[in-house]
Structure formats: structure tokens, C-alpha cells
Design a protein around this motif. Structure first.
Motif, PDB file in Angstrom:
ATOM      1  N   ALA A  25      12.371   5.912  -8.134  1.00 34.86           N
ATOM      2  CA  ALA A  25      11.591   6.389  -9.269  1.00 34.86           C
ATOM      3  C   ALA A  25      10.091   6.228  -9.062  1.00 34.86           C
ATOM      4  N   MET A  26       9.710   5.291  -8.136  1.00 39.38           N
ATOM      5  CA  MET A  26       8.304   5.046  -7.873  1.00 39.38           C
ATOM      6  C   MET A  26       7.580   6.316  -7.436  1.00 39.38           C
ATOM      7  N   ALA A  27       8.368   7.219  -6.840  1.00 40.61           N
ATOM      8  CA  ALA A  27       7.765   8.436  -6.312  1.00 40.61           C
ATOM      9  C   ALA A  27       7.062   9.220  -7.411  1.00 40.61           C
TER      10      ALA A  27
ATOM     11  N   THR B 134       9.089   7.844  -2.397  1.00 36.81           N
ATOM     12  CA  THR B 134       9.324   9.248  -2.068  1.00 36.81           C
ATOM     13  C   THR B 134      10.435   9.372  -1.034  1.00 36.81           C
ATOM     14  N   ARG B 135      10.351   8.524   0.019  1.00 38.59           N
ATOM     15  CA  ARG B 135      11.384   8.597   1.055  1.00 38.59           C
ATOM     16  C   ARG B 135      12.768   8.327   0.474  1.00 38.59           C
ATOM     17  N   ARG B 136      12.790   7.287  -0.399  1.00 39.24           N
ATOM     18  CA  ARG B 136      14.069   6.945  -1.019  1.00 39.24           C
ATOM     19  C   ARG B 136      14.576   8.119  -1.858  1.00 39.24           C
ATOM     20  N   ALA B 137      13.651   8.744  -2.605  1.00 35.89           N
ATOM     21  CA  ALA B 137      14.030   9.845  -3.494  1.00 35.89           C
ATOM     22  C   ALA B 137      14.592  11.030  -2.725  1.00 35.89           C
ATOM     23  N   VAL B 138      14.055  11.250  -1.497  1.00 39.12           N
ATOM     24  CA  VAL B 138      14.570  12.378  -0.729  1.00 39.12           C
ATOM     25  C   VAL B 138      15.728  11.985   0.169  1.00 39.12           C
ATOM     26  N   GLY B 139      16.300  10.765  -0.041  1.00 38.87           N
ATOM     27  CA  GLY B 139      17.573  10.471   0.600  1.00 38.87           C
ATOM     28  C   GLY B 139      17.607   9.346   1.608  1.00 38.87           C
TER      29      GLY B 139
ATOM     30  N   ASN C 290       0.800  -1.212   0.000  1.00 40.99           N
ATOM     31  CA  ASN C 290       0.000   0.000   0.000  1.00 40.99           C
ATOM     32  C   ASN C 290       0.838   1.270   0.000  1.00 40.99           C
ATOM     33  N   ARG C 291       2.109   1.102   0.335  1.00 35.63           N
ATOM     34  CA  ARG C 291       2.888   2.335   0.521  1.00 35.63           C
ATOM     35  C   ARG C 291       4.071   2.432  -0.433  1.00 35.63           C
ATOM     36  N   THR C 292       3.991   1.761  -1.568  1.00 37.41           N
ATOM     37  CA  THR C 292       5.144   1.793  -2.471  1.00 37.41           C
ATOM     38  C   THR C 292       5.492   3.229  -2.862  1.00 37.41           C
ATOM     39  N   ARG C 293       4.428   4.024  -3.051  1.00 39.23           N
ATOM     40  CA  ARG C 293       4.710   5.398  -3.460  1.00 39.23           C
ATOM     41  C   ARG C 293       5.409   6.162  -2.352  1.00 39.23           C
TER      42      ARG C 293
END
Lengths: 403, 442
Positions: A397-399, A314-319, A307-310
Motif C-alpha cells: 500500500a506504501m506505493a 511499488t515492487r511489492r504492489a506489482v508482484g 529512503n526507498r520505502t515507496r
């Protein structure tokens, strides 16, 4: 883990409240079940496995009864014994009026002083002859077996006690706590008749395995009507000797009834069957309940990750590093498990208390609760491990994508 | 609408066969453990006397030791058996509609013409009323009468099994057998009769086999035959003859009474009290007045036929079922929420919240029914395995752990009910979901 990590976890949990509550509830009931079940099982298993002090794997017993009007009981037993004791593979045989471990027996109360004074204790008693000790395969820690001349042979059953006995150490300890050199000492029956101790059996169990005084008993030197026979064989010879016994006895004298030959190992199993069944059922249920709880935890973690892939992206994208994501999900799981475990402690104690009052089962030992809590924490982390790793693989990239 | 919901449910199962199987399996395991424990619990808790159990009574009066109660755990309880003199005195009362005084004896049974292998048969020493009171079925002949009780006449009733051994199963009424070195005339042969628990005498195990023969109890003193079951004594007495034994404070007999009206039951309780009070005046019954008249249910409870292990296991089984159900609720919730967009579309096309709710409840009901049936079958296998294990050292595991179709019906009903309860929340939750949010994302 930093304290600040907890807040996003709690706020995320409130989004899927129902799922988290269900898993916590499941963990709580699981803890209550396994702690009590393992405690009970452990007690039953050690009860079933405890040694009887008797060579119970190599003994069988049976009844012999004459039915002709004027049969000679004493002579019948003496001749049967002579026959049985010389059979190949037989270590010894003896008449005994009740069989230990079988569930049926006789008992009475005894005192360390006359006039019902001093210490008192009940004890099971077994009427047998001087071969009783070897035929049971018990060890004497003190004294000797009966002098053959002191064994009373009676055709009819009589009240009252012969003046000597071989007592079990458990019984001796109850009457004379801490004392050694018991041979030659007297104890007394309810009529203040003295009974002299001629030998002490190191350890032996009586007829009723559910009795908390199962190790208090004595052998008394008397053979009378309605006796049973016990035969002890060399290891591995039991079945062969059993096969030959009935026909040998019939051949010696056909005018009596030889009852069913009963292995003492079967008596023992029957006596403990309830305990064995309970222990087995509890073990199976404990195993299943652990599996189901793991599945539940695994299911919740997977659901949350999906449910929380996005959000993860996002967390990964911001570091956030992979390890942060794994830690996050493990921590979330830890929170749920902890809530469940806390709830479960109360439930487990309540169930344990209820079992101990309602059914005279012993009170739950707290070590088991501590063990259960640690076990479930570990189980929770283990079950959430795979989903957490999968979460860490979500690409940053999922973000930017729609699901 | 129901058939449509069924179709939707099946389609949903096909979408996630693994998850569906997991749910069915969870319920099935929980149910099977319940069925196994329920079987032995219900066998023990069974009252074989049925409705008649309410008018059959066992008497228990406290003739025990002034210094020590009969039962350490509950000091107000009286011995479950009676002394010979008390059994006789209570039996003499005219208040009951029927009455028996009995104990378990035994002896070597043979035939004068050497037509059978002599064999020990346990024998119930009892009265004529025993047979109608406990609904004993006869294959041949019938019970003896009050005159034979008084005689006593040398009459005997054989169990079906004993008749098989002694006479090859043929009608043996009128034939003679030797028992306790005397000739007895067979006047009846019983049909198959195995009340379980053996409620009229549980002192040697609640599920023991019935006796192989029945003889008027008045033969006991004549043959000087004590109990082949239990004899319990507390008093220091010199017992040198059977007469002494009969006059002693040892308990070894049981009295049962059939008392139909409440009025007579009250009268009989008063009779028990006045009897004990009268005996107290003679120096007997040193303990407080602890008199009981148990009906069959009360008697089974008094004797703890359902033991603590049975209760603990049942409790555990239902706790386990609870875990399985909580698990199922979680799985259902996840599954329904996964399919939420579909529900959103249905809502947008005009289905009401109630429609969505019922559709999902149907789905969980089907899962539960399947789990119940699979669990019932698994439970049946478990019961079978348990019986096979017990059969190695018990003669009659069937009495102890019967195959009872009723248990199957009960557990399937429990499963369906539990499944519906488990489905309530997820179905309600999905029914509440706003359709717009799902449509937007798609």
C-alpha cells in the motif's frame, strides 16, 4: 541469483554513491587491518605460549655477593647450597652465572670440527654445577648430568672452556644435524679446544626470547665469581620458600649482600611483555574495527531501506514477494562488500608487504587473507539482515502514499 | 554567525541523540587507541638532550671481525661500543670541546661505621665532563675536576636514591663510603635525574634506571673492574689477566664528545678516519672503513630505541582511526541528508550555500571535539592501565610510558582536524542540495 538482478542494484547504488563508496572503503581498510593484525597476533600468541623446557613457574633466582676483603667464595656457595637444598619445599638449587629467560646471558660460537671447520653455531652458555639440570627442571633425552668431580670451582672468573658440556637438542642439531647418540661426541670452541657432550637436554630456552636461536645453549661445569643462585620448589611452595630464603641465608652468614629475589615467571613475563602488549592491542583493535564495520554496513542498509520505502512498496504492489525484497537488499549489500573486499585485498597485501620489508616481520600468509574475505562477506550479510527483513515488511500500500 | 550555528548544532544533536552519541563514540575510540600507541611511541622517540642533542656525539668505529659484520642486517654498521685502547685514543683528541670515556661498573656500597645495609650499586665509571655535558642536576656539592680524573682521586657522586639509602637523604658531601673495598669521599649528590630514553647508554635497555653512583673512570684499571653492562668479543685471543683484557679486541666502553662548531665536527670526523687508517697499518681494523659520529637523534636511531613493534602499532592505530572516520563521514552524511528538508527551508528563506556549508561543518567540528576529548580521557585510562600492567615486572614504567599532557593535546587536535575533514564532504553535499525539491515533497 539471476544475473539480471544486478543491474537495478547497480543503478540504485549510483543514486547513493557516496554512502556505498564510504562503506566499501571502510570494508577495505577493515580487511587490511584485521588480516594483518590477526596474523601478527597469532604469531605473538604462539611465541608467548611456547614452552621453555624449564620449570619456570616454580623457580626463583638471586645474586649473593661477599664484600669483605678475604671472603671465601667457593666455601660460601657450597654452604649456601647445602642450606638451600635441605629447606622444606625445595626440589633442588644450583649456582648458575646467568638466568635463562631473563634477557641477560653469555654466548659464544662453536664448531663441529677443529680449526673452525664443519658446522658452526652460536650457543648461550650457563656455568653451573651437577645440580643445574634438576634445579632448572629440564629433561635429559640422553646421557647424565655432570660428574661432581668434573665441576670446576674457581674464585676468580677464568677464560676458556671446561672440557665437557650438557647441550640442548637444538644446539646439538645445529652442529650434528640428524645424528643420534651424541653423548661422548666432541665439538670445538674457537681455539679448537674439544668439548665432550655428556648429556643432551630435550628442549630448553636460553636468555633471549627474541633470538631465533633461543633453543641453542649448553650448561658447562664451572662455578666462579659473580654467580647467581636458582632455587626450584615444589608446586605451590614458591612464595613460602622465597620468604624463608633471605633470612636463612643472612642467618648463616650476615657478611654479604643477598640481592633481590626474582621469580622466573616474572622474568619470563618481562621478556615477553612487548609481545603480549602487541598481541593484546591488536586483538582489541581487531574487535573494535569489526564492530565499527558492521555498524557502517548496518547504517547504510538502514538508510537505503528508509529512503526507498515507496520504491519497495511499488515492487511489492506489482508482484515482488517478500523473499525477493530481502534478496534484493542482501545482494546490494553483497555488491558493496565485494567492492570493498577486492579493494581491501590489495590494501592488505600492500600493508603486509610493507610490514615485512620495513620491520622484518614475516610475510603475510595468504590463508589469512582468504579467511578475512570470507569473514567479511558473512559479516556484511549478517549486518544487512535486519534492515533487509524490515524492508520486506513494507506494505504494498506504501506505493500509493506520500512519505 | 558562529553562535547561531552552535545553537543549530545543539538542536540537531537533540533530535538524534543516539546517532550523535555513536559518532562521538566512534571518534573517541579511534582517538583513544591512537593516544595509547602514541604515548609509547613518543616516549621512545623522545630526545631528552633537546637542542644540545645536535652537538653531542657518540663515536662508533668498525673494529669487528673481518669474516662477519657486527650487524648481520646492515653490514656497514660498526659496534656501538669501543675497545679500551680505542676509547682511550679517541678520548685523547683535543678537537672536542668536552669529552667522556665511560662504562657501567658496580660494587658493594657500605659505610665504615655500619650506618647502612651494604648494597650493590651499579656505578658509572666516567669523567668530569660527563656532568656538564649531559646537564646533570646536583642537589648537594658538584662534579669532580680534571685533576681528580687524572689522579684518580677517590671521589664519588651519589644519586639521590643512593644518598637516601646511605645517609637518609642528608647532605653527605665530605662523608666517606666504602666501595670495592676502598674508601671514597662523597663530593656531590645528584638531584632527581631520569632522562628517558637513557640516551648516553642504551646498551642495557633504553629505559633502564640510571646508575646509583659515579666514580672517575681511571679507577677501572686500578680495581681491575670490567663492564657490568655489555662486553662483546669476536677475536680468539688468550686473555689471562685484566691487562690482556684491556688490550683485547673486546668492546665495552663508550666515548661521547661535545663538539660545537661544524668546522670542528668535520675535523673530528677526519681524525676518526686517520686514527683507523693508522691502526690498519698496524694490522688492526680488518674491516672496511665504517666510522660514524652520531648525534643524539642518530644514536637513538642507530640503536633502534623506537622498535619495529612501536612503529607497527602506531600505523595500526592510525588505520583504525581512519576506519572510525570513514564511519563518521557515513553517519554524518546520513544524518545531514535526513535533515535535508530543514536545510531546504533555510535555503528558501535566503541562506546561501556557504551558510549551509559552514553550519554543517560547525556541527561536525563539535562532534569531533567531543570525540577527541572523550577519546583523550579514554586514552588516559588506557595508558594508566598499561602502566599498571607493566609495573608488575618493570621498575620504572613511568620512563617507559609517561603521562604526557602533550599527547592529550595532540590527539584532541588530530580529532578536531579529522572531524572537520570528515565533515567537509557531507557539509558540501547538503549545501549543494536544491531547496525546491525538498519544499515540494513536504
Amino acid at each position: 541469483m539471476q544475473v539480471t538482478d544486478i543491474r537495478p542494484i547497480l543503478s540504485a547504488l549510483t543514486r547513493n554513491r557516496a554512502g556505498a563508496i564510504l562503506v566499501a572503503l571502510q570494508i577495505a581498510i577493515t580487511l587490511a587491518i584485521i588480516v594483518n593484525a590477526i596474523y601478527l597476533t597469532q604469531q605473538r600468541v604462539s611465541k608467548v605460549g611456547r614452552p621453555s623446557g624449564i620449570d619456570d613457574q616454580n623457580i626463583f633466582s638471586f645474586t649473593v655477593e661477599g664484600f669483605e676483603k678475604d671472603f671465601d667464595f667457593v666455601n660460601m656457595v657450597r654452604e649456601d647450597m647445602a642450606l638451600l637444598r635441605q629447606m622444606p619445599g625445595v626440589i633442588d638449587a644450583a649456582p648458575i652465572h646467568q638466568v635463562p629467560l631473563s634477557g641477560s646471558g653469555s654466548s659464544s660460537g662453536y664448531y663441529s670440527l677443529p680449526d673452525k671447520k664443519g658446522k658452526d653455531s652460536p650457543a648461550a652458555y650457563y656455568r653451573t654445577d651437577e645440580h643445574g639440570v634438576t634445579a632448572l627442571g629440564t629433561k635429559l633425552s640422553e646421557g647424565t648430568t655432570f660428574d661432581p668431580s668434573t665441576v670446576e670451582w674457581k674464585a676468580k672468573e677464568e677464560q676458556g672452556q671446561p672440557p665437557s658440556a650438557i647441550v640442548s637438542a637444538g644446539f646439538a642439531e645445529a652442529l650434528f644435524p640428524g645424528e643420534k647418540n651424541l653423548v661422548g661426541k666432541n665439538f670445538y670452541d674457537a681455539q679448537s679446544k674439544p668439548i665432550r657432550i655428556v648429556g643432551v637436554i630435550e628442549h630448553m630456552h636460553g636468555s633471549w626470547v627474541g633470538w631465533d636461536k633461543v633453543d641453542r645453549l649448553m650448561l658447562i661445569p664451572r662455578v666462579s665469581e659473580y654467580t647467581r643462585y636458582i632455587v626450584r620448589t615444589q608446586p605451590g611452595e614458591l612464595d613460602r620458600v622465597m620468604k624463608e630464603t633471605e633470612s636463612a641465608l643472612r642467618k648463616r652468614d650476615p657478611n654479604r649482600v643477598v640481592g633481590k629475589l626474582q621469580k622466573m615467571s616474572d622474568d619470563r613475563q618481562r621478556s615477553y611483555s612487548g609481545d603480549m602488549m602487541l598481541a593484546f592491542t591488536l586483538t582489541v583493535v581487531t574487535g573494535l574495527v569489526v564492530i565499527f564495520s558492521s555498524l557502517g554496513i548496518f547504517g547504510l542498509a538502514t538508510f537505503n531501506v528508509n529512503n526507498r520505502t515507496r520504491q519497495i512498496g511499488t515492487r511489492r504492489a506489482v508482484g515482488a514477494r517478500k523473499i525477493d525484497i530481502v534478496q534484493y537488499f542482501l545482494a546490494e549489500n553483497w555488491v558493496v562488500t565485494t567492492i570493498g573486499v577486492l579493494l581491501g585485498c590489495g590494501l592488505a597485501l600492500a600493508a603486509g608487504y610493507w610490514l615485512s620489508t620495513q620491520y622484518q616481520l614475516p610475510r603475510l600468509d595468504l590463508y589469512y587473507l582468504v579467511g578475512g574475505v570470507l569473514g567479511l562477506w558473512a559479516l556484511g550479510q549478517l549486518a544487512a539482515w535486519q534492515p533487509a527483513l524490515r524492508a520486506a515488511k513494507v506494505s504494498p500500500a506504501m506505493a500509493t502514499r506520500n512519505i | 554567525m558562529f553562535p547561531y550555528y552552535l545553537r543549530l548544532a545543539l538542536a540537531s544533536f537533540r533530535r538524534n541523540p543516539g546517532l550523535t552519541a555513536l559518532m562521538v563514540f566512534a571518534i573517541a575510540l579511534g582517538i583513544s587507541v591512537c593516544m595509547i600507541t602514541l604515548t609509547s611511541y613518543r616516549a621512545a622517540a623522545h630526545n631528552p638532550a633537546g637542542e644540545r642533542g645536535k652537538i653531542l656525539f657518540a663515536a662508533s668505529i668498525d673494529s669487528w671481525d673481518p669474516d662477519e659484520p657486527y650487524d648481520d642486517e646492515n653490514k656497514a654498521l660498526a659496534p656501538t661500543l669501543l675497545t679500551y685502547n680505542d676509547a682511550k685514543a679517541l678520548y685523547a683528541s683535543n678537537i672536542p670541546d668536552r669529552k667522556v670515556m665511560m662504562y657501567k661498573g658496580g660494587g658493594i656500597l657500605s659505610r665504615g661505621d655500619k650506618g647502612m645495609e651494604p648494597e650493590y650499586v651499579s656505578t658509572r665509571m666516567t669523567n668530569a665532563d660527563f656532568f656538564p655535558m649531559f646537564d646533570v642536576p646536583f642537589l648537594y656539592g658538584g662534579p669532580w675536576d680534571a685533576k681528580a680524573d687524572a689522579g684518580p682521586d677517590p671521589v664519588m657522586i651519589l644519586s639521590k636514591e643512593t644518598n637516601q639509602k646511605a645517609f637518609g637523604g642528608e647532605n653527605s658531601v665530605g662523608r666517606t663510603v666504602r666501595w670495592q673495598d676502598r674508601e671514597f669521599r662523597v663530593i656531590g649528590v645528584l638531584d632527581e635525574w631520569t632522562p628517558a630514553p637513557k640516551y648516553f647508554d642504551v646498551s642495557n635497555g633504553s629505559f633502564n634506571d640510571n646508575e646509583g653512583a659515579y666514580v672517575p673512570v681511571a679507577w677501572g684499571p686500578i680495581l681491575e673492574m670490567g663492564s657490568h653492562g655489555n662486553t662483546n668479543c669476536w677475536k680468539t685471543e688468550s686473555i689471562n689477566s685484566f691487562q690482556d683484557f684491556m688490550n683485547s679486541e673486546c668492546v665495552w666502553l663508550a666515548d661521547w664528545f661535545e663538539i660545537r662548531s661544524a668546522e670542528k665536527q668535520r675535523a673530528f670526523r677526519e681524525f676518526l678516519d686517520s686514527y683507523v687508517t693508522e691502526q690498519k697499518a698496524r694490522g688492526r681494523f680488518p674491516r672496511p672503513l665504517n666510522n660514524y659520529l652520531y648525534d643524539v637523534d642518530g644514536w637513538l636511531e642507530r640503536n633502534k630505541v623506537v622498535d619495529d613493534d612501536n612503529k607497527a602499532m602506531l600505523l595500526l592505530a592510525f588505520a583504525f582511526l581512519a576506519v572510525c572516520l570513514v564511519n563518521t563521514v557515513g553517519l554524518l552524511l546520513a544524518k545531514f541528508l535526513n535533515a535535508a528538508p530543514t536545510a531546504g527551508v533555510r535555503r528558501a528563506l535566503g541562506a546561501s550555500r556557504m551558510d549551509i556549508f559552514w553550519q554543517h561543518l560547525t556541527e561536525s567540528g563539535i562532534v569531533a571535539l567531543a570525540g577527541g576529548i572523550v577519546g583523550g580521557l579514554l586514552g588516559w585510562i588506557g595508558v594508566w592501565a598499561m602502566r599498571a600492567w607493566y609495573a608488575r615486572f618493570l621498575d620504572n614504567p613511568l620512563n617507559f610510558i609517561p603521562f604526557d599532557a602533550m599527547n592529550f593535546v595532540i590527539v584532541v587536535a588530530i580529532a578536531v582536524l579529522a572531524g572537520i575533514v570528515a565533515g567537509l564532504y557531507p557539509a558540501w553535499r547538503i549545501g549543494r542540495a536544491a531547496p525546491a525539491s525538498y519544499l515540494k515533497v513536504q
